[in-house]
Design an enzyme around this catalytic site. Structure first.
Site, mmCIF file in Angstrom:
data_model
loop_
_atom_site.group_PDB
_atom_site.id
_atom_site.type_symbol
_atom_site.label_atom_id
_atom_site.label_comp_id
_atom_site.label_asym_id
_atom_site.label_seq_id
_atom_site.Cartn_x
_atom_site.Cartn_y
_atom_site.Cartn_z
ATOM 1 N N ASP A 30 0.797 -1.343 0.032
ATOM 2 C CA ASP A 30 -0.127 -0.131 0.024
ATOM 3 C C ASP A 30 1.110 1.368 0.019
ATOM 4 O O ASP A 30 0.542 2.266 0.695
ATOM 5 C CB ASP A 30 -1.005 0.061 1.069
ATOM 6 C CG ASP A 30 -2.012 -1.172 1.027
ATOM 7 O OD1 ASP A 30 -1.896 -2.075 -0.025
ATOM 8 O OD2 ASP A 30 -2.874 -1.157 2.080
ATOM 9 N N GLU B 50 -4.602 -0.811 -1.398
ATOM 10 C CA GLU B 50 -5.972 -0.978 -0.619
ATOM 11 C C GLU B 50 -6.757 0.200 -1.372
ATOM 12 O O GLU B 50 -6.571 1.429 -1.637
ATOM 13 C CB GLU B 50 -5.853 -0.246 0.807
ATOM 14 C CG GLU B 50 -7.111 -0.254 1.549
ATOM 15 C CD GLU B 50 -7.232 0.064 2.962
ATOM 16 O OE1 GLU B 50 -5.919 0.184 3.624
ATOM 17 O OE2 GLU B 50 -8.282 0.134 3.752
ATOM 18 N N LYS C 268 -6.994 -4.774 -3.211
ATOM 19 C CA LYS C 268 -7.414 -5.384 -1.916
ATOM 20 C C LYS C 268 -8.468 -4.528 -1.297
ATOM 21 O O LYS C 268 -8.207 -3.346 -1.111
ATOM 22 C CB LYS C 268 -6.282 -5.915 -0.814
ATOM 23 C CG LYS C 268 -5.499 -4.942 -0.327
ATOM 24 C CD LYS C 268 -4.281 -5.203 0.576
ATOM 25 C CE LYS C 268 -3.581 -4.169 1.299
ATOM 26 N NZ LYS C 268 -4.150 -3.580 2.370
ATOM 27 N N LYS D 294 -7.507 -4.634 5.021
ATOM 28 C CA LYS D 294 -6.295 -4.512 5.381
ATOM 29 C C LYS D 294 -5.178 -5.500 4.978
ATOM 30 O O LYS D 294 -4.049 -5.156 4.650
ATOM 31 C CB LYS D 294 -6.455 -4.030 6.800
ATOM 32 C CG LYS D 294 -7.381 -3.105 7.294
ATOM 33 C CD LYS D 294 -7.224 -1.693 6.560
ATOM 34 C CE LYS D 294 -8.226 -0.632 7.142
ATOM 35 N NZ LYS D 294 -8.159 0.571 6.131
ATOM 36 N N VAL E 5 3.226 0.254 4.146
ATOM 37 C CA VAL E 5 2.326 1.048 5.356
ATOM 38 C C VAL E 5 0.944 0.497 5.570
ATOM 39 O O VAL E 5 0.752 -0.137 4.409
ATOM 40 C CB VAL E 5 2.611 2.592 4.831
ATOM 41 C CG1 VAL E 5 3.864 3.260 4.836
ATOM 42 C CG2 VAL E 5 1.783 2.938 3.463
ATOM 43 N N THR E 6 0.712 0.785 6.502
ATOM 44 C CA THR E 6 1.186 1.107 7.938
ATOM 45 C C THR E 6 1.695 0.104 8.651
ATOM 46 O O THR E 6 0.981 -1.155 8.608
ATOM 47 C CB THR E 6 0.362 2.127 8.559
ATOM 48 O OG1 THR E 6 -0.846 1.236 9.009
ATOM 49 C CG2 THR E 6 0.080 3.389 8.033
ATOM 50 N N CYS F 204 -2.038 -2.444 7.824
ATOM 51 C CA CYS F 204 -2.056 -3.382 6.654
ATOM 52 C C CYS F 204 -0.796 -4.213 6.644
ATOM 53 O O CYS F 204 -0.842 -5.403 6.164
ATOM 54 C CB CYS F 204 -1.985 -2.694 5.227
ATOM 55 S SG CYS F 204 -3.683 -2.069 5.378
ATOM 56 N N GLN G 84 8.302 -13.629 21.155
ATOM 57 C CA GLN G 84 7.758 -15.201 21.344
ATOM 58 C C GLN G 84 8.463 -16.033 20.537
ATOM 59 O O GLN G 84 8.021 -17.049 20.118
ATOM 60 C CB GLN G 84 6.348 -15.406 21.645
ATOM 61 C CG GLN G 84 5.529 -14.377 22.583
ATOM 62 C CD GLN G 84 4.144 -14.635 22.594
ATOM 63 O OE1 GLN G 84 3.566 -15.816 22.667
ATOM 64 N NE2 GLN G 84 3.207 -13.798 22.119
HETATM 65 N N1 TIU Z 1 -2.655 0.302 4.260
HETATM 66 C C1 TIU Z 1 -3.070 0.603 5.484
HETATM 67 O O1 TIU Z 1 -2.504 0.308 6.637
HETATM 68 N N2 TIU Z 1 -4.419 0.968 5.624
HETATM 69 C C2 TIU Z 1 -4.671 1.828 6.553
HETATM 70 O O2 TIU Z 1 -5.735 2.305 6.735
HETATM 71 N N3 TIU Z 1 -3.948 2.225 7.461
HETATM 72 C C3 TIU Z 1 -3.815 3.343 8.488
HETATM 73 O O3 TIU Z 1 -2.989 3.271 9.424
HETATM 74 N N4 TIU Z 1 -4.866 4.120 8.630
#
Ligand code: TIU
Length: 234
Positions: free
Chosen positions: A32, A80, A137, A140, A165-166, A170, A210
């Site tokens: 993303d 996304e 997609k 997430k 990210v993030t 995701c 872990q």
């Molecule tokens: N790609 C992804 O992480 N989608 C999000 O909405 N991330 C946020 O941190 N909002």
């Protein structure tokens, strides 16, 4: 790298422990890296986030992407986003919170988080080659309601280098999905970023704790070193 001693050839210096990957069975998955998350006026900013926090991941991802292209590694980019009629966007997602603009509303880069709009596309620095795979997609996780599992099976992939990210949203969701499906995931620490630095740190810790409950964490230098020194690279 996490420590200064040179690892043996092909070994990624990682936490919780070093790992050696079968490179032909490894894909680079870039999550993303879209204008909607990275730039002002996109989905990330409408949620109230400081999008400048994500810029730090671009250079490390670019370095690993360059190496992956040079070695012929399978590269998968994800995005996304939703269909223009929002038929794949659950009301529970669209109605969530109090964003300045909702998914589908017109914004400065087109409709927020909608496929085909400028904001939905990948940033120019990491733009996919025509030969690379792009997975769209709606959620997430990159496995949910996508062809990703079929693509990875077709190419005989067993290991994923994951960045993007993030970190805690995701990237973490995708790593958890991948781990349950049997993939070894090595998350590239400086190739991930969050709007919340503390969530980035914790997101990485959750993966490697872990004994590596979801996978491994290594920085881009350690991944590049292992790719460079590996004798099994095709
Ligand atoms: N790609 C992804 O992480 N989608 C999000 O909405 N991330 C946020 O941190 N909002």
């Amino acid at each position: 790298m996490l420590n200064s001693a040179k690892p043996p050839p092909g070994v990624i210096t990682a936490e919780p422990e070093p790992i050696t990957l079968d490179w032909p069975a490894t894909a680079l998955v870039i999550i993303d890296m879209q204008r909607d998350f990275m730039e002002p006026g996109g989905f990330g900013e409408t949620l109230g986030n400081d999008v400048s926090q994500l810029a730090r991941a671009v250079q490390p991802i670019g370095a690993v992407l360059k190496a992956a292209r040079e070695t012929g590694m399978l590269v998968v980019h994800t995005r996304e986003g939703h269909l223009p009629d929002l038929s794949d966007a659950p009301p529970a997602k669209v109605e969530r919170g109090a964003p300045s603009l909702r998914i589908g509303d017109p914004g400065p880069m087109g409709r927020i988080l909608i496929r085909g709009e400028a904001g939905h596309d990948i940033i120019p620095e990491l733009y996919p080659l025509d030969s690379e795979i792009v997975i769209d997609k709606p959620g997430k996780g990159a496995f949910y309601a996508t062809e990703l599992a079929d693509v990875l099976e077709k190419y005989g992939i067993e290991n994923l280098l994951v960045c993007g990210v993030t970190t805690e949203v995701c990237v973490n969701t995708t790593v958890r999905e991948a781990n349950d499906r049997g993939y070894r995931c090595v998350v590239i620490s400086d190739g991930c970023a969050s709007y919340f630095p503390e969530f980035h740190e914790m997101g990485l810790k959750m993966i490697k704790a872990q004994g590596g409950i979801f996978g491994w964490v290594a920085d881009s230098a350690a991944v590049l070193e292992a790719m460079k020194t590996s004798t099994t690279q095709g």
